[in-house]
Scaffold this active site. Structure first.
Site, PDB file in Angstrom:
ATOM      1  N   CYS A  77      -9.432 -36.424  37.740  1.00  0.00           N
ATOM      2  CA  CYS A  77      -9.339 -37.613  38.593  1.00  0.00           C
ATOM      3  C   CYS A  77      -9.007 -37.254  40.038  1.00  0.00           C
ATOM      4  O   CYS A  77      -9.280 -38.022  40.944  1.00  0.00           O
ATOM      5  CB  CYS A  77      -8.300 -38.568  38.035  1.00  0.00           C
ATOM      6  SG  CYS A  77      -6.750 -37.745  37.630  1.00  0.00           S
ATOM      7  N   GLU A 128      -3.745 -45.436  35.346  1.00  0.00           N
ATOM      8  CA  GLU A 128      -4.057 -44.251  36.138  1.00  0.00           C
ATOM      9  C   GLU A 128      -5.575 -44.090  36.072  1.00  0.00           C
ATOM     10  O   GLU A 128      -6.111 -43.648  35.052  1.00  0.00           O
ATOM     11  CB  GLU A 128      -3.350 -43.021  35.541  1.00  0.00           C
ATOM     12  CG  GLU A 128      -1.828 -43.107  35.592  1.00  0.00           C
ATOM     13  CD  GLU A 128      -1.276 -42.569  36.910  1.00  0.00           C
ATOM     14  OE1 GLU A 128      -1.895 -41.652  37.474  1.00  0.00           O
ATOM     15  OE2 GLU A 128      -0.224 -43.075  37.374  1.00  0.00           O
ATOM     16  N   GLY A 132      -7.584 -43.368  32.546  1.00  0.00           N
ATOM     17  CA  GLY A 132      -9.016 -43.388  32.254  1.00  0.00           C
ATOM     18  C   GLY A 132      -9.793 -43.980  33.400  1.00  0.00           C
ATOM     19  O   GLY A 132      -9.493 -43.712  34.566  1.00  0.00           O
ATOM     20  N   GLY A 158      -9.953 -49.821  32.219  1.00  0.00           N
ATOM     21  CA  GLY A 158      -8.682 -50.273  32.792  1.00  0.00           C
ATOM     22  C   GLY A 158      -8.626 -51.784  32.864  1.00  0.00           C
ATOM     23  O   GLY A 158      -7.603 -52.408  32.566  1.00  0.00           O
ATOM     24  N   LYS A 213     -13.374 -49.381  34.384  1.00  0.00           N
ATOM     25  CA  LYS A 213     -13.987 -50.389  33.494  1.00  0.00           C
ATOM     26  C   LYS A 213     -13.063 -50.661  32.313  1.00  0.00           C
ATOM     27  O   LYS A 213     -12.736 -51.812  32.004  1.00  0.00           O
ATOM     28  CB  LYS A 213     -15.339 -49.854  33.014  1.00  0.00           C
ATOM     29  CG  LYS A 213     -16.095 -50.805  32.114  1.00  0.00           C
ATOM     30  CD  LYS A 213     -17.586 -50.489  32.084  1.00  0.00           C
ATOM     31  CE  LYS A 213     -18.152 -50.804  30.706  1.00  0.00           C
ATOM     32  NZ  LYS A 213     -18.041 -49.683  29.761  1.00  0.00           N
TER      33      LYS A 213
END
Lengths: 482, 464
Positions: free
Chosen positions: A248, A213, A191, A196, A194
C-alpha cells in the site's frame, strides 16, 4: 449457513470470555504478547515458507518486512503497556472545583481484524497486538488470497496465545460476510476501498467504529538537486523491494521534470540491474504476483493501447511463475488506466512536468494517497510539499520506511482510509478513553439551582468567565438560601 | 452569502454547487493560515457575546429555556471549549459537515464548529429543524461573524440532511439519535467519509447511602439540577434513572420532593417539552398502566403548554418502554436494589451509556464502577458538569456512539495527523538492498537483534 453459525459461535465465545474479565489484567496481555514474540522467533522458518508459497517472497523481505516488524511491535507494546494502561490525570478546572479528573483507557470489548494478502503475516498480527495490548478479545480473519499464511496463522495462534480470547476464522467472502453481520466493538480492516466501503456499511448497522487501512497511488516527486544514486536505490527498494510493488505504501508513480527524467531513468535502470541482474524474472529476490487475477490485471495495464509504447525498460512477464519484471514507463497519458487505478505491482510510470511545482497539481488532482514521497534538497519545496500535499504519511528523501517508526501514526486520509495504528496508536485504536470526574460534596454552589434570580445569574456568569471573586462567592454559597 | 435559499433551485443542484464552492475555497488554502483560524474563533466569541440576547430569545422560543440554563449550557461552553492555539500541522481534513441537535441547538452547532475552524477546515453546519428559531438565528448571524464563503449554515428538515449526505465530506459529526446515526454512517460509507457519532443512551445514576444530611441534600440538589434544570431532562447526558438501595429509596424520594418544591417555584424555571411529538412520546410512557401506578410524585401533563411536571416513579416494570428507551424528559424512574453493589450488574445488562453517575463516598464502589462498567464517562458526586470540563474528552462508546470532542479533542476530531518523516541522503546501509546473500542477511539479523529500527534512527539522529 455454516459460515453464519461459525461466526456467531466465535462471537459468542469471545463475548463470554471478555465478560469474564480475563483479558483485562496487564499480566494476561503481556503473556499473550510474549507468546506472539515466541511464535515469531520459533516459527521463523515456517512463516518464511508460507510467505514463499503465497508470494514467492524472498526470505529477507519476509524477515525484514514482516517478522522483525511483528517482533518490534510486540516489544514496543510490552515496554509501554503499563504506561498505556495507567490513567492520565488532567487538570480539573475551576468550574468543578474541588474535583479530580482523569482519562482512563478501557478495552472496547470484542473486535474483528480483517487482514490483507500482501503482508499476510504482518498485517494480521500487528493489529492483533494492538487489540490485545488494549485488553480486547479478538477474532482474526486472515486473507484467503494468501492461503498458506492463513492456514499457518490458524494453526499457530491457538498454540501461542489464549485461544479462548483470540480466535482465527479462515475463509473467503461468505465467511467474511457472516463475520461482518455480527456486532463487534470495533472492526479493523486492511485492504482496498471497494471492500472498505462494504465493511463500513456493515459496521453502520451496529454503529461499530472502524479503522480502514486502504490504498491509493503513492506519488514520488523527484527533484533535480538530489543524490541520484541513493534516491534511485531508495525508490527501487520501496517499489520492487516491497513485494514487487504490491504494498500500500509502495511508490506508485514518479513525477519529475522533463529535463531530469532521462538521468533518473538511467539511474533507475542501473540500480535495477544491480538489484535483480540481467534476467530479473529469474532473480530469487523478486516476489511474484500473488495470483493470476492480479497478474492479468497488471498485464492489461501494460498492454493498454496508449500505454504499451511507453514502456522504456522491462515489460517481460512469465505467466507460469506469475512474475513480471520491474518495468518503467515514460509519460503515459494521465487518463490511462495505469494512472487512474492503484497499480499494486512492479510497473512504475514516470510522469514529466516542465517545472517541479507542477507535480503538486498532478497529485492533488487524484484522491489522497496513503503516502507521498519527495526527493529534494530544496527546503522551500519541501515545506510547500508538506503544506500542500495531503496524504496519510509523508517521507522526504526515502520511501516506505515511515511505517517502521512506532512513534508515527500509520493510516490514511480520504480515500486511503480512516484511523491509524502502530506503536501507541495501535493501543489507542482499540481502546476507549473514558473520562472520569471525581467531585467532592464541598463547594456546593447554590447559584446553580432555581429559583433563578438575577443575582444568581450574575455570580454564574462571573464563575464561568473565570472571575475569582465570583468563584469564591459561588463556593461560599451566595446568594444564600435555596 | 452564508446560507442557502431552499426554494430557488432543486436541492440536488443547490448542494452540488455548495459543496463544490466550499471545496474550491478550501483548496485555495484560505482556511489554513493561523490568522484566518484565529479570526474565525474570535468571530465566534463575538457572536456569542454580542448576540447573547438573541440566543436567549431563540432558545426560549424553541425550548422554553430559562436564560440561566441557556448561558450555562450553550453560550458558555463554546467559550471555554476552543483550544488555546491552533496549529498549522497536523493538517485540516478539508470540508466538514456538522449536524447539531435540537436540545442544545447553539452549543452543539458552535462548539464543534470552533474545533473544525481551529483545525483549519471549511464547514457546513446543519442545525436541527426542530429548533426553528435557533436555526434561523444561526442562518442570520453566522455569516455576519464568520467568513461566509468558508462557513455555511444550511437549514431544513430531514430531507436536507439526507441530500447533504449524498456528497463526500472530509468528516461528518452527527449528534442525535441512534436511528439517524445509523443512516448517516451508512450513507457516509459510500464515500468513505469518516464520521463521529454522538448518540443517546439511558444515563444511570447510582445513589449510595450518604451518611450526612448535608451530603444527601447536596446529592439531591445535583440530581435535580442534572435532570430538570437541563432542558427538562431532554439532554443526552441528563440523568435518565436512579439506582438506590431499597431502604434508602423512601428517604431519597422525600428529599427529592421537598427540594423540587423549593427549586421550581415558577414553571418558567423549567424548559418545556420540545414539541407535540415528544410530548406524546413522554405522555405515552405514563399511559402504560403499570407505569402510571408507579408514579409517586408529579405526573401531571399539560398538552397545551407542552409541559410535564417533574415526575418520580418507583420501580416501574423493567420491560416497560420507560425503562427500555431513553426517556429524554422530566420523568425520573427510581429502581431499587437490595445492595448498592447490585446496581453494577444492572448497568452491565444495558447498552453502554454516554455517562454513568454515582453519588457515593465508598472508594471501593467507585473503583468497581470504573473497572466493571463501560460508558463515555463516569462522574462521581455530581452530574452534567463533566460536559464543561475541556481537559477531558466528551463522547460515547458502543451504542452511545464514537468519536470524542471538547477542548483539544475538538481540534483533533477535525484534523488529520499526517506523519512526516525527514531523511537525509547520508548514511546508507548497503544491506538494505538486494541482491540478498547470507552475509547481508546476517548483518541485518545482527542489527535487528539490537533493535535495528531504534539503532537506525538513532544513528541518523531521528530518534525521539
Amino acid at each position: 449457513m455454516e459460515a453464519v453459525a461459525a461466526a456467531a459461535e466465535a462471537r459468542e465465545q469471545l463475548r463470554a470470555s471478555f465478560a469474564s474479565g480475563r483479558t483485562r489484567p496487564a499480566a494476561w496481555r503481556a503473556a499473550q504478547l510474549r507468546g506472539l514474540l515466541r511464535m515469531a522467533a520459533e516459527m521463523e522458518a515456517e512463516i518464511c515458507a508460507a510467505l514463499r508459497a503465497d508470494l514467492a517472497k524472498p526470505r529477507t523481505e519476509s524477515y525484514v518486512h514482516e517478522i522483525s516488524l511483528v517482533t518490534s511491535s510486540c516489544k514496543f507494546a510490552l515496554k509501554n503497556l503499563k504506561k498505556w494502561m495507567k490513567p492520565n490525570k488532567v487538570p480539573a478546572g475551576m468550574l468543578t472545583f474541588p474535583s479530580a479528573a482523569r482519562v482512563s483507557a478501557e478495552p472496547l470489548g470484542v473486535v474483528l481484524v480483517i487482514s490483507a494478502w500482501n503482508y499476510p503475516f504482518l498485517l494480521a498480527v500487528d493489529p492483533v497486538i494492538g487489540a490485545i495490548a488494549a485488553g480486547n478479545a479478538v477474532v482474526l480473519k486472515p486473507s484467503e488470497v494468501a492461503p498458506a499464511t492463513s492456514a499457518l496463522l490458524a494453526d499457530l495462534l491457538p498454540r501461542y496465545v489464549d485461544g479462548s480470547c483470540v480466535r482465527v476464522v479462515e475463509g473467503g467472502i461468505p465467511e467474511t460476510t457472516a463475520l461482518l453481520e455480527q456486532k463487534w466493538d470495533k472492526i479493523f480492516y486492511t485492504g482496498n476501498g471497494k471492500v472498505g466501503r462494504i465493511v463500513m456499511s456493515f459496521a453502520a448497522k451496529h454503529l461499530t467504529p472502524v479503522v480502514l487501512e486502504l490504498g491509493g497511488k503513492c506519488p514520488v516527486v523527484v527533484d533535480c538537486n538530489v543524490d541520484l544514486h541513493v534516491a534511485a536505490k531508495r525508490i527501487a527498494s520501496g517499489k520492487w523491494g516491497c513485494n514487487s510493488g504490491q504494498a500500500c505504501i509502495s511508490p506508485d508513480y514518479i513525477i519529475t521534470t522533463k529535463c531530469f527524467a532521462p538521468k533518473l531513468l538511467d539511474a533507475l535502470k542501473r540500480v535495477l540491474d544491480k538489484f535483480y541482474g540481467k534476467e530479473p524474472l529469474r532473480s530469487p529476490d523478486l516476489s511474484r504476483i500473488v495470483n493470476s487475477n492480479h497478474f492479468n490485471r497488471l498485464q492489461a495495464l501494460m498492454d493498454e493501447e496508449t500505454v504499451a509504447d511507453k514502456v522504456v525498460f522491462g515489460g517481460e512477464s512469465d505467466e507460469q511463475q506469475l512474475k513480471i519484471a520491474p518495468t518503467l514507463l515514460l509519460d503515459v497519458p494521465l487518463d490511462s488506466t495505469i494512472m487512474k487505478e492503484e497499480i499494486f505491482g512492479p510497473l512504475l510510470p514516470i510522469i514529466t512536468v516542465d517545472k517541479i511545482h507542477e507535480s503538486f497539481g498532478v497529485i492533488n488532482s487524484m484522491s489522497k494517497p496513503l503516502a507521498a514521497y519527495l526527493f529534494s534538497n530544496d527546503s522551500m519545496l519541501k515545506q510547500q510539499f508538506e503544506m500542500n500535499v495531503s496524504a496519510g504519511g509523508m517521507i522526504f528523501n526515502d520511501t516506505a520506511i515511515h511505517l517502521t517508526n512506532p512513534h508515527l501514526p500509520f493510516g490514511g486520509v480520504g480515500e486511503s482510509g480512516m484511523g491509524a495504528y502502530h506503536g501507541t496508536f495501535s493501543f489507542d485504536a482499540f481502546a476507549h478513553k473514558k473520562a472520569i470526574v471525581d467531585r467532592s460534596f464541598l463547594g456546593e454552589a447554590t447559584a446553580r439551582y432555581p429559583p433563578y434570580t438575577p443575582a444568581k445569574l450574575k455570580i454564574l456568569k462571573g464563575v464561568l468567565k473565570g472571575n475569582p471573586v465570583a468563584m469564591v462567592q459561588a463556593i461560599a454559597g451566595f446568594p444564600g438560601g435555596a | 452569502m452564508g446560507s442557502v435559499a431552499m426554494e430557488e433551485m432543486p436541492m440536488d443542484l443547490e448542494f452540488g454547487k455548495l459543496v463544490g464552492e466550499l471545496r474550491e475555497v478550501y483548496e485555495s488554502g484560505r482556511t489554513r493560515g493561523l490568522e484566518w483560524r484565529l479570526s474565525q474563533l474570535r468571530g465566534l466569541v463575538r457572536l456569542l457575546e454580542e448576540e447573547e440576547e438573541g440566543i436567549f430569545d431563540a432558545l426560549y422560543h424553541d425550548l422554553g429555556k430559562h436564560r440561566a440554563e441557556s448561558f450555562r449550557d450553550e453560550v458558555h461552553t463554546p467559550l471555554v471549549a476552543f483550544p488555546a492555539t491552533a496549529m498549522v500541522v497536523p493538517e485540516p481534513l478539508g470540508v466538514v459537515l456538522i449536524f447539531s441537535c435540537w436540545n442544545l441547538p447553539i452549543g452543539l452547532a458552535l462548539e464543534p464548529l470552533s474545533g473544525a475552524l481551529a483545525a483549519g477546515n471549511a464547514a457546513v453546519v446543519k442545525p436541527s429543524e426542530l429548533a426553528p428559531y435557533t436555526s434561523a438565528f444561526l442562518v442570520a448571524n453566522v455569516p455576519r461573524y464568520l467568513d461566509p464563503e468558508a462557513v455555511k449554515v444550511v437549514d431544513g428538515g430531514a430531507e436536507v440532511g439526507e441530500k447533504l449526505m449524498e456528497y463526500r465530506w472530509d468528516k461528518v459529526l452527527f449528534t442525535g439519535s441512534s436511528r439517524v446515526g445509523q443512516l448517516i454512517m451508512t450513507k457516509a460509507a459510500k464515500h468513505l467519509t469518516p464520521v463521529a457519532l454522538e448518540l443517546g443512551s439511558k444515563c444511570p445514576c447510582i445513589v449510595d447511602w450518604l451518611d450526612s444530611n448535608r451530603d444527601s441534600q447536596v446529592a439531591v440538589n445535583r440530581i435535580i439540577g442534572a435532570k430538570w434544570s437541563t432542558c427538562s431532562g431532554q439532554a443526552c447526558i441528563a440523568i435518565d434513572y436512579l439506582l438506590v438501595e431499597e431502604e434508602f429509596a423512601p428517604i431519597l424520594i422525600e428529599l427529592l420532593k421537598s427540594t423540587l418544591k423549593r427549586f421550581f417555584t415558577k414553571p418558567e424555571y423549567m424548559a418545556r417539552i420540545l414539541n407535540e411529538k415528544h410530548f406524546q412520546r413522554l405522555a405515552g410512557f405514563l399511559a402504560d398502566r403499570r407505569v402510571a401506578s408507579s408514579v409517586v410524585h408529579g405526573g401531571h401533563v399539560n398538552a397545551k403548554t407542552l409541559t410535564i411536571e417533574p415526575t418520580l416513579l418507583l420501580n416501574p416494570p423493567l420491560d416497560s418502554d420507560i425503562m427500555t428507551e431513553e426517556i429524554f424528559g422530566p420523568l425520573l424512574p427510581i429502581i431499587t436494589v437490595k445492595k448498592i453493589e447490585d446496581s453494577i450488574k444492572f448497568l452491565k445488562s444495558k447498552p453502554k451509556p454516554l455517562a454513568i453517575y454515582a453519588f457515593t463516598r465508598n472508594e471501593k464502589l467507585k473503583r468497581r464502577i470504573i473497572e466493571e462498567t463501560s460508558s463515555g464517562s463516569v462522574t462521581f458526586n455530581d452530574a452534567i458538569v463533566q460536559y464543561g470540563l475541556d481537559t477531558i474528552p466528551f463522547g460515547g462508546v458502543g451504542h452511545s456512539g464514537f468519536g470524542q470532542y471538547h477542548g483539544k479533542y475538538s481540534f483533533e476530531m477535525f484534523s488529520h495527523k499526517k506523519a512526516v518523516l525527514k531523511r537525509s541522503f547520508l548514511l546508507e546501509f548497503m544491506f538494505r538492498y538486494p541482491p540478498w546473500d547470507d552475509s547481508k542477511i546476517g548483518m541485518l539479523r545482527h542489527v535487528y537483534r539490537f533493535d535495528y529500527v531504534s539503532l537506525f534512527f538513532a544513528l541518523i539522529g531521528l530518534r525521539r
